[in-house]
Each structure stands twice: as C-alpha cells, then as structure tokens.
Design a protein around this motif. Structure first.
Motif, PDB file in Angstrom:
ATOM      1  N   ALA A  11       0.454   0.232   4.394  1.00 31.60           N
ATOM      2  CA  ALA A  11      -0.914  -0.287   4.333  1.00 31.60           C
ATOM      3  C   ALA A  11      -1.664   0.235   3.108  1.00 31.60           C
ATOM      4  CB  ALA A  11      -1.662   0.094   5.603  1.00 31.60           C
ATOM      5  N   ILE A  12      -1.405   1.472   2.716  1.00 34.21           N
ATOM      6  CA  ILE A  12      -2.090   2.034   1.552  1.00 34.21           C
ATOM      7  C   ILE A  12      -1.779   1.212   0.304  1.00 34.21           C
ATOM      8  CG2 ILE A  12      -2.302   4.073   0.069  1.00 34.21           C
ATOM      9  CD1 ILE A  12      -3.515   4.453   2.868  1.00 34.21           C
ATOM     10  N   GLU A  13      -0.500   0.883   0.118  1.00 28.38           N
ATOM     11  CA  GLU A  13      -0.124   0.095  -1.056  1.00 28.38           C
ATOM     12  C   GLU A  13      -0.609  -1.343  -0.956  1.00 28.38           C
ATOM     13  OE1 GLU A  13       1.213   1.013  -4.018  1.00 28.38           O
ATOM     14  OE2 GLU A  13       0.759   2.988  -3.183  1.00 28.38           O
ATOM     15  N   LEU A  14      -0.615  -1.885   0.249  1.00 29.79           N
ATOM     16  CA  LEU A  14      -1.146  -3.243   0.415  1.00 29.79           C
ATOM     17  C   LEU A  14      -2.629  -3.286   0.063  1.00 29.79           C
ATOM     18  CD1 LEU A  14       0.642  -4.288   3.735  1.00 29.79           C
ATOM     19  CD2 LEU A  14       0.980  -5.331   1.481  1.00 29.79           C
ATOM     20  N   LEU A  15      -3.365  -2.265   0.420  1.00 30.39           N
ATOM     21  CA  LEU A  15      -4.788  -2.212   0.069  1.00 30.39           C
ATOM     22  C   LEU A  15      -4.965  -2.167  -1.447  1.00 30.39           C
ATOM     23  CD1 LEU A  15      -6.281   0.226   2.747  1.00 30.39           C
ATOM     24  CD2 LEU A  15      -6.902  -2.165   2.403  1.00 30.39           C
ATOM     25  N   ARG A  16      -4.089  -1.432  -2.105  1.00 36.75           N
ATOM     26  CA  ARG A  16      -4.186  -1.320  -3.560  1.00 36.75           C
ATOM     27  C   ARG A  16      -3.760  -2.612  -4.258  1.00 36.75           C
ATOM     28  NH1 ARG A  16      -1.155   4.572  -3.598  1.00 36.75           N
ATOM     29  NH2 ARG A  16      -3.018   5.891  -3.400  1.00 36.75           N
ATOM     30  N   LYS A  17      -2.625  -3.159  -3.846  1.00 35.87           N
ATOM     31  CA  LYS A  17      -2.013  -4.253  -4.601  1.00 35.87           C
ATOM     32  C   LYS A  17      -2.440  -5.641  -4.145  1.00 35.87           C
ATOM     33  CE  LYS A  17       2.269  -1.904  -6.037  1.00 35.87           C
ATOM     34  NZ  LYS A  17       1.785  -0.527  -5.910  1.00 35.87           N
ATOM     35  N   ILE A  18      -2.743  -5.801  -2.867  1.00 36.37           N
ATOM     36  CA  ILE A  18      -3.039  -7.136  -2.325  1.00 36.37           C
ATOM     37  C   ILE A  18      -4.524  -7.304  -2.018  1.00 36.37           C
ATOM     38  CG2 ILE A  18      -2.484  -8.813  -0.541  1.00 36.37           C
ATOM     39  CD1 ILE A  18      -0.135  -8.109  -2.430  1.00 36.37           C
ATOM     40  N   TYR A  19      -5.100  -6.357  -1.279  1.00 32.33           N
ATOM     41  CA  TYR A  19      -6.511  -6.484  -0.910  1.00 32.33           C
ATOM     42  C   TYR A  19      -7.433  -6.110  -2.074  1.00 32.33           C
ATOM     43  CZ  TYR A  19      -5.003  -6.759   4.011  1.00 32.33           C
ATOM     44  OH  TYR A  19      -4.418  -7.124   5.201  1.00 32.33           O
ATOM     45  N   LYS A  20      -6.899  -5.341  -3.045  1.00 35.22           N
ATOM     46  CA  LYS A  20      -7.679  -4.889  -4.203  1.00 35.22           C
ATOM     47  C   LYS A  20      -8.907  -4.078  -3.778  1.00 35.22           C
ATOM     48  CE  LYS A  20      -4.927  -7.359  -6.841  1.00 35.22           C
ATOM     49  NZ  LYS A  20      -3.884  -6.724  -7.690  1.00 35.22           N
ATOM     50  N   ALA A  21      -8.715  -3.218  -2.768  1.00 28.21           N
ATOM     51  CA  ALA A  21      -9.822  -2.390  -2.288  1.00 28.21           C
ATOM     52  C   ALA A  21     -10.256  -1.409  -3.373  1.00 28.21           C
ATOM     53  CB  ALA A  21      -9.403  -1.634  -1.032  1.00 28.21           C
ATOM     54  N   GLN A  22     -11.559  -1.216  -3.503  1.00 27.93           N
ATOM     55  CA  GLN A  22     -12.078  -0.303  -4.509  1.00 27.93           C
ATOM     56  C   GLN A  22     -11.964   1.160  -4.071  1.00 27.93           C
ATOM     57  OE1 GLN A  22     -16.090  -1.538  -5.446  1.00 27.93           O
ATOM     58  NE2 GLN A  22     -15.480  -3.660  -5.836  1.00 27.93           N
ATOM     59  N   GLU A  23     -12.069   1.384  -2.769  1.00 26.38           N
ATOM     60  CA  GLU A  23     -11.998   2.758  -2.254  1.00 26.38           C
ATOM     61  C   GLU A  23     -11.241   2.753  -0.927  1.00 26.38           C
ATOM     62  OE1 GLU A  23     -14.932   6.586  -1.289  1.00 26.38           O
ATOM     63  OE2 GLU A  23     -15.774   4.692  -2.011  1.00 26.38           O
ATOM     64  N   ILE A  24     -10.288   3.664  -0.806  1.00 28.03           N
ATOM     65  CA  ILE A  24      -9.467   3.774   0.402  1.00 28.03           C
ATOM     66  C   ILE A  24      -9.687   5.152   1.013  1.00 28.03           C
ATOM     67  CG2 ILE A  24      -7.123   3.747   1.342  1.00 28.03           C
ATOM     68  CD1 ILE A  24      -6.336   2.032  -1.127  1.00 28.03           C
ATOM     69  N   ILE A  25     -10.048   5.175   2.304  1.00 24.73           N
ATOM     70  CA  ILE A  25     -10.312   6.443   2.986  1.00 24.73           C
ATOM     71  C   ILE A  25      -9.352   6.577   4.167  1.00 24.73           C
ATOM     72  CG2 ILE A  25     -12.027   7.860   4.162  1.00 24.73           C
ATOM     73  CD1 ILE A  25     -14.194   6.278   2.699  1.00 24.73           C
ATOM     74  N   PRO A  26      -8.236   7.272   3.985  1.00 25.32           N
ATOM     75  CA  PRO A  26      -7.315   7.483   5.102  1.00 25.32           C
ATOM     76  C   PRO A  26      -7.880   8.527   6.059  1.00 25.32           C
ATOM     77  CG  PRO A  26      -6.282   7.864   2.939  1.00 25.32           C
ATOM     78  CD  PRO A  26      -7.746   7.871   2.741  1.00 25.32           C
ATOM     79  N   ILE A  27      -7.794   8.241   7.345  1.00 25.73           N
ATOM     80  CA  ILE A  27      -8.293   9.159   8.373  1.00 25.73           C
ATOM     81  C   ILE A  27      -7.176   9.394   9.381  1.00 25.73           C
ATOM     82  CG2 ILE A  27     -10.049   9.564  10.131  1.00 25.73           C
ATOM     83  CD1 ILE A  27     -11.832   7.553   8.635  1.00 25.73           C
ATOM     84  N   THR A  28      -6.818  10.645   9.566  1.00 22.43           N
ATOM     85  CA  THR A  28      -5.754  11.017  10.492  1.00 22.43           C
ATOM     86  C   THR A  28      -6.343  11.768  11.670  1.00 22.43           C
ATOM     87  OG1 THR A  28      -4.103  11.175   8.734  1.00 22.43           O
ATOM     88  CG2 THR A  28      -3.634  12.356  10.779  1.00 22.43           C
ATOM     89  N   ILE A  29      -5.994  11.330  12.870  1.00 24.27           N
ATOM     90  CA  ILE A  29      -6.481  11.974  14.089  1.00 24.27           C
ATOM     91  C   ILE A  29      -5.323  12.741  14.714  1.00 24.27           C
ATOM     92  CG2 ILE A  29      -7.770  11.650  16.220  1.00 24.27           C
ATOM     93  CD1 ILE A  29      -9.096  10.516  13.633  1.00 24.27           C
ATOM     94  N   ASP A  30      -5.485  14.043  14.857  1.00 22.06           N
ATOM     95  CA  ASP A  30      -4.454  14.888  15.472  1.00 22.06           C
ATOM     96  C   ASP A  30      -4.685  14.913  16.981  1.00 22.06           C
ATOM     97  OD1 ASP A  30      -2.642  16.764  16.280  1.00 22.06           O
ATOM     98  OD2 ASP A  30      -3.258  18.327  14.865  1.00 22.06           O
ATOM     99  N   VAL A  31      -3.764  14.250  17.719  1.00 23.51           N
ATOM    100  CA  VAL A  31      -3.858  14.212  19.181  1.00 23.51           C
ATOM    101  C   VAL A  31      -2.690  14.965  19.818  1.00 23.51           C
ATOM    102  CG1 VAL A  31      -5.235  12.112  19.364  1.00 23.51           C
ATOM    103  CG2 VAL A  31      -2.734  11.943  19.189  1.00 23.51           C
ATOM    104  N   GLY A  32      -2.081  15.848  19.013  1.00 22.04           N
ATOM    105  CA  GLY A  32      -0.981  16.648  19.545  1.00 22.04           C
ATOM    106  C   GLY A  32       0.378  16.191  19.069  1.00 22.04           C
ATOM    107  N   GLN A  33       0.444  15.628  17.864  1.00 22.15           N
ATOM    108  CA  GLN A  33       1.725  15.176  17.331  1.00 22.15           C
ATOM    109  C   GLN A  33       2.660  16.344  17.042  1.00 22.15           C
ATOM    110  OE1 GLN A  33      -1.364  14.248  16.412  1.00 22.15           O
ATOM    111  NE2 GLN A  33      -1.368  12.424  15.119  1.00 22.15           N
ATOM    112  N   GLY A  34       2.094  17.507  16.787  1.00 22.84           N
ATOM    113  CA  GLY A  34       2.911  18.685  16.501  1.00 22.84           C
ATOM    114  C   GLY A  34       2.968  18.993  15.022  1.00 22.84           C
TER     115      GLY A  34
END
Length: 415
Positions: free
Chosen positions: A36-59
């Motif tokens: 999805a990160i690359e699709l946002l860059r190459k296809i959607y042409k998003a100006q700013e990408i903010i990845p958000i990770t939620i730790d719910v106990g993945q380890g």
C-alpha cells in the motif's frame, strides 16, 4: 517489463483512483500494508503518507520485523501501544461473553476494529483527507474497518487498494518483487497474531492442505507434546482470570504465560470451516492456547455459579454478542447493551480451577468455588437434608399438563 507486470499495471491504471493528499495508513508490516505504501506513492500520488501501527500484542519479533520493513520502505510509522486497552477493555468483555463465533474465539474481529478506531481518530487529529487499509474484497476485515472508519471519521475517503484494484495474492507478490518491497510470508496469506489468538493464512488454506509444524508460534503438535501432563491453576474473580498458578498478574501477562504452557502441551489448534460476513465458507486455521483454556474454564465456572435461567438466556446473548463483533459492530448500540447484561451476570463468577494439560486435552482435576450454587449437602442423594416426600405433590402438579394431554388424545380416539 514482463507480461505479468504489464497486465497488473494495466488493470490498476484502468481503475478510477480518488484524488487524495494526506493519507493515514493502518500499517501492520504485512504484505498488504507494505504494498500500500508504494501504491500511494506511484498510483494515488499522495503528497503525504502517515503510517500508523497499533500494537495489540503481536510480540517483539513481529514488531522488530515491522521496523525493519519500514526502514526498507523509507517510512517511520507512528507506533501506538494499545495492548493494555485490548486486554483490559476488549478481551475482558470477550471472556465474560464466552466469545465464540461458531468455533472461532473472536479475536481478529476485535483487533481490526480497535485498530480502525485508533487510526481514524489519529487521521482526523492529523488533518488527513483519507485512510488506507489492506483488506481484500473476499474477506471480512473490509466491512469491520469500514464501519469503524465511518463511525469515527465519516468525512474521510477510505482506500482499500487490494480490493479496489482487484488484486490476487499472486499479483500482490509479483508487484512487491517488481518494486523491491520486502515480503516475509512464511505461508501464503501470512498470519495475524494477538495475545488472544493467531490466525494462519486466512482465506488461503486449501481443503486438504497440510500445515507444516514450523508454522506454529505457540503450539507443539499434540503427538510431539510432553508424555506427562502439566498441571496448572487459574483463578477467576467476577468472570475474569486474575491469577495463574496462584500468582496474581495482569491479564496480558497471564495470557502470555498461558499461551506458552498450554501451547507446549498441544492445546489450542483450531481447524474449522468458517462462515464469513458474506456467507462464503473458508477453511480457517487458528492457534489459541490461552483462549481455549480460559473460555472452557469460564464456561464451566458459569455453569456452577449462575442460575439455570441465567445460563439458558445468556447462551443466546453470548451468541448474539459474538455475531455482532464478528460482523464489525463493536460500537453498535445493541452490542453495548449486551455488554451491560453480561456484566451483571459476572458478580458471583469466582473460583480457582486446577487443570491437567496433556497432548491437546485439558482435564479439570479440582474446583474451588466460593460463590457457586453447587450445594451437595442439599442435592446429593447421600444427604438426608432434603425430605424427598416434599416432591410427591410437586411431581403431581408438574405432571398435570401431561395428564391433560393424554386425556385429549384419548378423547380424539373416541371421535
């Protein structure tokens, strides 16, 4: 450029793409969210990408892999620790409601909605105009996350590229290889892990596909488990486990320890046909050692502590609770009302159980029930505290409707 890539890119470029500027991404580090990160860059042409990770106990291992992938992708995710909220505010409700959707100990159904809520709130706070998540169009998560996004951020555009570009898993992998996106799937479909349950290759398991032993995180296959039982004790207070082996601990710590010990003894393998939100069946594989033990013990404890009427009615409530949560309705008013009912039933659900774990089986060997309705001094056939003669007339009264039914049948035969 090879033919496969040309075909995939042609399909993507032939799909309408909404205009977005600042996009929050529910970033798990899995194949879908990395792509999805690359699709946002190459296809959607998003100006700013903010990845958000939620730790719910993945380890730690999964979080370390996530950071490594983020580094390779050139992003720095916002990490939000939701483990305490998940264990104390979500899992407690799941335990109280004996959460089980036709054999599945409701887990991913919850975490997807927790993740969606946190991401949506952050996206609004940061002034985003869109949210992206990595669901497929054949699975359940698209509905769960959409519902929650629209509840907490109704004004934002929702991007679901795997679904909206109609990408197969094979096409995703091909794109990742072409764009040098890190892929670490051990088995097609990957996995989804929380402290409560781990799903494996969801939606991608064949009818008779064998699951290799090295896939398991906690589980030791029963035939390889120890030849002697392992005995443990679990203490519940008002429906929630609060101690393991007489040691009081927070629920998340208890689950971590119990996953290890129960998994080593072959507990927690679930191989089932699941009816998804769209009513399509899939074979699903889960490992849930701690959840398996806790839900079985909690249900037994309720049988001892609740009245007959509460038990019968609560079975329906529990089933509806699991149905709503599975179908992405955690924040629905009905689900909150069910929470309120379930909570009222848990006051007397207290006790300590001793359990023997052995090669995939669990046997209750001892129960300590301080607030149960089990009174052997009254019920036992060896006790004289109950005068059996009291029941003579009671039996006549209880049987009177049956007598009348018999009389009606006799009359019908005379007609």
């Amino acid at each position: 450029m090879n033919t496969d890539i040309q075909t995939i890119l042609h399909k993507i470029n032939g799909t309408h793409v909404p205009h977005v500027k600042k996009v929050a991404v529910a970033f798990s580090g899995g194949l879908d969210s990395c792509l999805a990160i690359e699709l946002l860059r190459k296809i959607y042409k998003a100006q700013e990408i903010i990845p958000i990770t939620i730790d719910v106990g993945q380890g730690k291992q999964e979080m370390d892999e996530l950071h490594e992938k983020a580094k390779q992708l050139g992003i720095a995710p916002i990490i939000i620790d939701a483990k305490k909220e998940f264990s104390e505010l979500w899992l407690t409700k799941a335990i109280e409601a004996n959460s089980n959707y036709n054999g599945y100990p409701v887990s991913t159904s919850m975490t997807r909605q927790l993740v969606a809520r946190v991401v949506a709130v952050e996206a609004v706070k940061l002034g985003c105009d869109a949210i992206l998540e990595g669901s497929t169009g054949k699975g359940n998560d698209q509905y769960r996350m959409h519902n929650v996004f629209k509840f907490f951020a109704p004004q934002l555009e929702i991007l679901v590229p795997v679904r909206d570009f109609d990408l197969t898993r094979t096409e995703e992998v091909t794109l990742c290889t072409y764009w040098n996106i890190p892929v670490t799937e051990q088995i097609t479909g990957g996995d989804d892990k929380t402290m409560w349950c781990r799903s494996i290759a969801s939606g991608a398991v064949g009818l008779n596909q064998q699951i290799p032993d090295d896939v398991w995180l906690w589980l030791t296959p029963p035939q390889q488990a120890p030849d002697k039982p392992t005995e443990i004790s679990i203490t519940f207070k008002q429906g929630i486990p609060v101690a393991l082996n007489n040691q009081t601990m927070p629920l998340d710590t208890l689950l971590e320890n119990l996953n290890e010990v129960a998994g080593k003894n072959g507990i927690g393998l679930i191989d089932m046909f699941e009816d998804g939100i769209m009513g399509l069946k899939s074979r699903e594989i889960y490992e849930a050692p701690a959840a398996t033990v806790i839900l079985n013990v909690h249900k037994d404890l309720e049988q001892a502590c609740l009245t007959k009427e509460e038990i019968q009615f609560k079975k329906m409530i529990d089933a509806q609770w699991a149905y709503l949560v599975y179908h992405g309705l955690w924040f629905h008013p009905l689900k909150e009302a069910l929470d309120a009912f379930v909570k009222t039933t848990q006051h007397f659900v207290n006790g300590t159980y001793v359990i023997a774990l052995y090669k995939g089986t669990m046997t209750i060997t001892q129960r300590t029930l301080p607030t149960s309705l089990f009174y052997p001094e009254v019920r036992s056939i060896t006790s004289s505290a109950f005068n059996q003669q009291w029941c003579t007339n009671a039996a006549k009264i209880m049987g009177l409707p049956i007598e009348l039914l018999a009389q009606r049948l006799a009359k019908e035969k005379q007609l």
